[in-house]
Design an enzyme around this catalytic site. Structure first.
Site, PDB file in Angstrom:
ATOM      1  N   HIS A   1       0.855  -1.191   0.000  1.00 45.58           N
ATOM      2  CA  HIS A   1       0.000   0.000   0.000  1.00 45.58           C
ATOM      3  C   HIS A   1       0.892   1.243   0.000  1.00 45.58           C
ATOM      4  CE1 HIS A   1      -3.518   2.463   0.811  1.00 45.58           C
ATOM      5  NE2 HIS A   1      -2.785   3.103   1.698  1.00 45.58           N
TER       6      HIS A   1
ATOM      7  N   GLU B   1       8.802   1.215  -3.066  1.00 39.14           N
ATOM      8  CA  GLU B   1       8.003  -0.013  -3.145  1.00 39.14           C
ATOM      9  C   GLU B   1       8.792  -1.118  -3.836  1.00 39.14           C
ATOM     10  OE1 GLU B   1       3.857   0.316  -4.461  1.00 39.14           O
ATOM     11  OE2 GLU B   1       3.978   2.484  -4.222  1.00 39.14           O
TER      12      GLU B   1
HETATM   13  C1  GAR Z   1       1.423   0.955  -6.372  1.00 37.87           C
HETATM   14  O1  GAR Z   1       1.834   2.245  -5.982  1.00 37.87           O
HETATM   15  C2  GAR Z   1       0.714   0.252  -5.239  1.00 37.87           C
HETATM   16  O2  GAR Z   1       1.262   0.526  -3.986  1.00 37.87           O
HETATM   17  C3  GAR Z   1      -0.663   0.833  -5.343  1.00 37.87           C
HETATM   18  O3  GAR Z   1      -0.910   0.920  -6.722  1.00 37.87           O
HETATM   19  C4  GAR Z   1       0.326   1.049  -7.425  1.00 37.87           C
HETATM   20  C5  GAR Z   1       0.396  -0.073  -8.422  1.00 37.87           C
HETATM   21  O4  GAR Z   1       1.497   0.058  -9.282  1.00 37.87           O
HETATM   22  N1  GAR Z   1      -1.616   0.006  -4.683  1.00 37.87           N
HETATM   23  C6  GAR Z   1      -2.726   0.463  -4.118  1.00 37.87           C
HETATM   24  O5  GAR Z   1      -3.044   1.633  -4.127  1.00 37.87           O
HETATM   25  C7  GAR Z   1      -3.575  -0.606  -3.451  1.00 37.87           C
HETATM   26  N2  GAR Z   1      -4.743  -0.039  -2.910  1.00 37.87           N
HETATM   27  P1  GAR Z   1       1.986  -1.187 -10.128  1.00 37.87           P
HETATM   28  O6  GAR Z   1       0.762  -1.755 -10.842  1.00 37.87           O
HETATM   29  O7  GAR Z   1       2.964  -0.612 -11.101  1.00 37.87           O
HETATM   30  O8  GAR Z   1       2.599  -2.176  -9.198  1.00 37.87           O
END
Ligand code: GAR
Length: 212
Positions: free
Chosen positions: A109, A174
């Protein structure tokens, strides 16, 4: 070898760094499926091109959240995953689905939980004027974005930040944090423990901090 299934909804960059770390660091694990609730997700094409079993399930083709989650659960069950990793999976999960995969479903998150659960985390951090933003890896429980934490990474806000710049900086964190914690979980450096009263926490066995 532990069996990993990953749920995505879009770009899938966190799924990509997990898949790359699994191979590069020879995790005692294999990717048994990448599932997207959006057939057009860019991450799904990446997974397929890499030869990972990929599954497009279109949530708009199902009459209710429960009906879609039943199909999702069936697809996952057939893969017999030890861990279900959410990586930018943007659908709220039904309580029945969460219960079925309880204790083996992990999410990343983009905030320092318990601050800013839900959506628009970076905008809300900017509006609140916090000194730190960041990301959290946690176990998924029935209450949205509230499960036990595996670890966190903090990222400073800068005076010239806007939502996009902050999101990009947090995303880089992340991409370090998620593979690091999952790698340790798979190798036993981080262990899920449940106390007699039912409370779960993740205990460090490899002496390393649970974040940065
Ligand atoms: C990431 O920043 C993740 O933390 C967030 O969406 C993005 C996905 O990026 N997740 C949330 O907000 C969950 N509620 P990605 O598809 O490139 O991994």
């Amino acid at each position: 070898r532990q069996r990993l299934a990953v749920l995505i909804s879009g770009r899938g960059s966190n799924m990509q760094v997990l898949a790359e770390a699994c191979e590069r660091e020879a995790w005692p694990a294999e990717f048994v499926g990448v599932i997207s609730n959006r057939p057009a997700a860019a991450g799904l094409a990446w997974a397929a091109a890499r030869g990972l079993p990929s599954f497009a399930l279109d949530h708009t083709a199902h009459p209710s959240r429960e009906a879609f989650d039943a199909v999702l659960a069936e697809t996952l069950d057939a893969l017999r995953p030890d861990w279900v990793l959410l990586a930018g999976y943007m659908r709220i999960l039904t309580p029945g689905f969460v219960a079925r995969f309880a204790g083996r479903m992990i999410n990343i998150h983009p905030s320092l939980l318990p601050a800013f659960p839900g959506l628009h985390t970076h905008r809300r951090a900017l509006e609140a004027g916090t000194v730190w933003a960041g990301c959290t890896v946690h176990e998924v429980t029935a209450e949205l974005d509230h499960g036990p934490l595996l670890g966190q990474a903090a990222v400073p806000l800068r005076p010239d930040d806007d939502e996009d710049r902050l999101a990009a900086r947090v995303l880089r964190a992340e991409h370090r944090l998620y593979p690091e914690l999952i790698g340790r979980l798979l190798r036993g450096g981080l262990v899920r423990e449940q106390a007699a009263d039912g409370r779960v926490h993740y205990a460090v066995r490899d002496g390393r901090p649970r974040g940065f």
